[in-house]
Design a protein around this motif. Structure first.
Motif, PDB file in Angstrom:
ATOM      1  N   ARG A  17     -36.491-136.608  21.275  1.00  0.00           N
ATOM      2  CA  ARG A  17     -35.811-136.509  19.975  1.00  0.00           C
ATOM      3  C   ARG A  17     -34.827-137.649  19.763  1.00  0.00           C
ATOM      4  NH1 ARG A  17     -36.234-131.416  17.530  1.00  0.00           N
ATOM      5  NH2 ARG A  17     -36.556-129.762  19.047  1.00  0.00           N
ATOM      6  N   ASN A  62     -36.380-141.125  19.301  1.00  0.00           N
ATOM      7  CA  ASN A  62     -36.871-141.183  17.925  1.00  0.00           C
ATOM      8  C   ASN A  62     -35.718-141.415  16.944  1.00  0.00           C
ATOM      9  OD1 ASN A  62     -38.375-140.849  15.600  1.00  0.00           O
ATOM     10  ND2 ASN A  62     -38.392-138.615  15.717  1.00  0.00           N
ATOM     11  N   ARG A 103     -42.715-132.824  16.286  1.00  0.00           N
ATOM     12  CA  ARG A 103     -41.434-132.129  16.113  1.00  0.00           C
ATOM     13  C   ARG A 103     -41.515-130.616  16.308  1.00  0.00           C
ATOM     14  NH1 ARG A 103     -38.758-134.738  11.422  1.00  0.00           N
ATOM     15  NH2 ARG A 103     -38.735-132.648  10.568  1.00  0.00           N
ATOM     16  N   PRO A 130     -37.474-132.484  25.745  1.00  0.00           N
ATOM     17  CA  PRO A 130     -37.267-132.681  24.302  1.00  0.00           C
ATOM     18  C   PRO A 130     -36.077-133.556  23.893  1.00  0.00           C
ATOM     19  CG  PRO A 130     -37.984-130.455  24.676  1.00  0.00           C
ATOM     20  CD  PRO A 130     -37.763-131.062  26.039  1.00  0.00           C
ATOM     21  N   LEU A 184     -41.839-129.794  19.927  1.00  0.00           N
ATOM     22  CA  LEU A 184     -40.570-129.878  20.651  1.00  0.00           C
ATOM     23  C   LEU A 184     -39.720-128.634  20.405  1.00  0.00           C
ATOM     24  CD1 LEU A 184     -39.507-133.591  20.080  1.00  0.00           C
ATOM     25  CD2 LEU A 184     -40.614-132.579  22.069  1.00  0.00           C
ATOM     26  N   ASP A 185     -39.721-128.181  19.157  1.00  0.00           N
ATOM     27  CA  ASP A 185     -38.992-126.952  18.847  1.00  0.00           C
ATOM     28  C   ASP A 185     -39.515-125.810  19.708  1.00  0.00           C
ATOM     29  OD1 ASP A 185     -37.532-128.240  16.941  1.00  0.00           O
ATOM     30  OD2 ASP A 185     -38.854-127.677  15.288  1.00  0.00           O
ATOM     31  N   GLY A 190     -41.062-141.007  22.036  1.00  0.00           N
ATOM     32  CA  GLY A 190     -40.054-141.112  20.985  1.00  0.00           C
ATOM     33  C   GLY A 190     -40.248-142.380  20.164  1.00  0.00           C
ATOM     34  N   ASN A 227     -44.761-137.963  14.189  1.00  0.00           N
ATOM     35  CA  ASN A 227     -43.460-137.308  14.118  1.00  0.00           C
ATOM     36  C   ASN A 227     -43.603-135.885  13.599  1.00  0.00           C
ATOM     37  OD1 ASN A 227     -40.626-137.090  14.151  1.00  0.00           O
ATOM     38  ND2 ASN A 227     -40.517-137.714  11.998  1.00  0.00           N
TER      39      ASN A 227
END
Lengths: 289, 402
Positions: A181, A184, A138, A177, A141-142, A124, A134
């Protein structure tokens, strides 16, 4: 028919045009399993060791001692009412005859959370600093959060076979995740002028991170850790399908044997654990006024 | 402005900052004379600062004033590279900031420059004392030493004993004092202040301005002070740079800005300022009041009076010292009596004043009998003469000429 003027391939999708994604992934998985053999076995031993230690620590003491320890922890973190609540919850688990299974589940959840912190927080931090990273992470992670967990259970089992290690990994994948997230996010939320103030006084990047960014992001990061733990608990039942053991097994058996009572008892114990862990981690974040 | 001979502490030359994409092309367009709006349309880039140049001398308070969007905040950030400048040089204490590596830049920020922010930008997770001590902490100075020093600086800004509070517990004015102490603890020669008082109540703001003036008398820093408030600029500044659309439009003393605006933009800015606050008696000297030596013939005097339409003349001795005032009707009468010199005419005593007092202070003395006032320098020599019409003329001067 109006469609009859169209050529055949526009009416029915030609089978030779279907992308063989499934066989590609199978091939790739094979390669990953073969080539990464050493890596996987190393990883498995590390995880096995960590998990074994956690299990050992949680089961070395008799239930009565453990409850006392948790009451003390609860009281220290959140005051008397949290201590009492924690004690009553654990007592109920013991009274339902689920103590040993609960400790197995707790060990799995704690180790998964530990892994999430060790891997998720640095990741993060890097994401907050490098915009390109990033952008790459991202969507991953989704994917990790939305992909049905059964999909990655299969390759994980292929690599590590049935047991606690694949269960732990699956739990980790599903639950890491939020920590990434929110770490970050927390760092990005530090006000621009506060950063400028730090820089204007001559901070190095590391000093800026450790003395300003991380302390200010801490509540957000801890909210992420809290969610991670909650999600790890939510994976308990699925993880027990591939050999995690613990409370999830009770629920699974209850479902499999249409034993409503057994399923409920396991489920209630998971909920109790969830509430206790949630309160403990949340209280740990809220700074005393 | 006697210090203008020494080396500047801050020297900014041709500073440009362009935000966004296609910076190089935008810069070229800029050099070709395209306007900010044209460049925005052509390349999508935003020009923050264009071709700003100025020097700040030791112990000087230099104000950069402009409305929001004028580029003033960008400018001050470029000075210590919180924002990377696109082009131009910035010299601080003889070192070129634009050529520095990360280490040098860190060293510069640690010892040469301090910065104060509009919204204080205190570290909310640290106590007031730890906020002030931060600059020393990151240099590895021991806890005892940095706390002692931080206490000292808190004392200096009037916050002794508040060290153990969190910043949030303090009022806005107090928070900004903490910000000031935090910036001062490294004892920098240069202080950057980005609208430090804009977020404060008007009353507190005024207090803080007064206090800054007091402190500056002792500290003697080179201050780069950003503001959008003209009153603040005029009150605090030794010199002021007016910015508009990313460019420095005019640099001058408060008086120069108010009395000699270079263009309509500046003129409009200062139109509501009371010019009397800046005009000195010297500025009100009338151009057409005849000065004559007492040994000059009356004929010369009459000619001077006819030329100037003045109702009187001022007699001087051979050394340009004041003798007195003679009225034109006496000159006219003497003219018919044949050739005599001025010294034989009736002489009246005149009001005198220093040329450096405010013009507004002349007003009450003048109104009594519309007598002129003669301005004398320290050695009692005549600098000039002010009368009612020249005083009024000085007030309605250039700013209303269109």
């Amino acid at each position: 028919m109006i469609f009859s003027i169209l050529p055949d391939f526009l009416i029915e999708y030609p089978s030779q045009w279907i992308i063989p994604l499934s066989s590609w992934i199978e091939d790739a998985t094979d390669i990953i399993i073969e080539r990464g053999d050493l890596l996987w076995s190393l990883m498995a031993s590390v995880l096995r060791f960590t998990l074994g230690e956690a299990n050992a620590i949680l089961s070395i003491l008799p239930w009565s001692f453990m409850i006392v320890i948790f009451v003390i922890i609860g009281t220290l973190i959140g005051g008397r009412s949290l201590g009492i609540g924690t004690g009553l919850g654990l007592l109920l688990i013991a009274a339902l005859g689920m103590w040993d299974l609960a400790m197995i589940t707790l060990a799995l959840v704690l180790v998964a959370a530990f892994l999430s912190i060790v891997i998720g927080i640095p990741l993060g931090i890097l994401m907050s600093r490098y915009e390109s990273l990033n952008q790459i992470i991202r969507p991953v992670l989704d994917l990790m959060q939305t992909l049905p967990s059964f999909v990655y259970l299969i390759p994980v089992v292929m690599i590590f076979s049935i047991g606690r290690i694949p269960a732990l990994l699956a739990t980790f994948i599903y639950s890491v995740p939020p920590t990434i997230r929110l770490t970050n996010l927390g760092i990005r939320q530090v006000p621009e002028d506060v950063l400028e103030a730090g820089l204007s006084l001559g901070s190095s990047r590391l000093q800026l991170l450790t003395k300003i960014q991380l302390p200010l992001a801490l509540p957000t990061i801890m909210a992420g850790v809290n969610q991670t733990v909650m999600m790890a608990l939510a994976m308990v039942v699925i993880a027990s399908m591939i050999g995690a053991g613990g409370l999830g097994v009770e629920v699974l058996r209850g479902v499999g044997q249409l034993d409503v009572g057994r399923g409920f008892v396991g489920g209630i114990c998971i909920v109790i654990l969830a509430i206790i862990i949630d309160r403990l981690t949340q209280e740990a974040v809220t700074p005393p006024e | 402005m006697g210090e203008s001979k020494s080396e500047p502490s801050v020297s900014v030359n041709g500073l440009v900052k362009i935000f966004g994409r296609r910076v190089k092309r935008s810069l070229k367009f800029l050099r070709d004379g395209k306007t900010k709006d044209e460049i925005q349309k052509m390349t999508g880039a935003t020009v923050g600062v264009y071709d700003a140049s100025f020097d700040i001398y030791p112990e000087e308070t230099f104000i950069v004033m402009g409305l929001s969007g004028s580029g003033k905040s960008t400018l001050v950030r470029c000075v210590i590279r919180l924002i990377e400048p696109t082009a131009g040089t910035i010299i601080l204490n003889g070192q070129d900031v634009t050529k520095m590596g990360e280490r040098e830049l860190m060293a510069l920020r640690r010892k040469d420059v301090g910065m104060v922010f509009q919204h204080f930008a205190l570290f909310p997770h640290r106590t007031v004392l730890d906020n002030v001590a931060y600059g020393l902490e990151i240099q590895g100075i021991s806890k005892r030493e940095r706390y002692t020093k931080a206490e000292e600086y808190l004392e200096q800004v009037g916050l002794g004993g508040w060290g153990h509070y969190r910043p949030k517990a303090l009022s806005g004015g107090m928070q900004q004092r903490v910000g000031l102490a935090r910036a001062l603890i490294q004892d920098p020669a240069i202080l950057l202040m980005d609208e430090p008082f804009s977020a404060l109540d008007p009353l507190i703001r005024k207090d803080m301005q007064d206090e800054l003036v007091d402190m500056q008398r002792k500290m003697r820093k080179s201050i780069l002070f950003i503001t959008h408030d003209l009153d603040e600029a005029l009150r605090l500044g030794d010199r002021i740079a007016i910015m508009n659309e990313g460019q420095v439009v005019q640099i001058g003393t408060p008086k120069e800005i108010v009395t000699e605006p270079v263009n309509d933009y500046v003129a409009e800015f200062v139109q509501n300022v009371d010019r009397f606050d800046f005009l000195t008696a010297k500025d009100a000297i009338g151009p057409n009041i005849p000065l004559l030596r007492q040994d000059q013939p009356v004929a010369d005097a009459w000619k001077a009076i006819e030329d100037s339409q003045s109702p009187y003349l001022v007699q001087t001795d051979g050394d340009n010292r004041l003798v007195g005032i003679t009225y034109s009707h006496d000159v006219k009468a003497a003219l018919q009596n044949g050739p005599v010199n001025l010294d034989q005419l009736p002489v009246h005593e005149s009001e005198v004043a220093s040329p450096n007092i405010l013009a507004s202070d002349l007003l009450p003395r003048m109104s009594a009998n519309y007598q002129p006032i003669v301005l004398l320098d320290d050695s009692r020599r005549i600098v000039g003469v002010v009368d009612a019409s020249s005083l009024v003329a000085s007030l309605v001067d250039s700013s209303d000429e269109d």
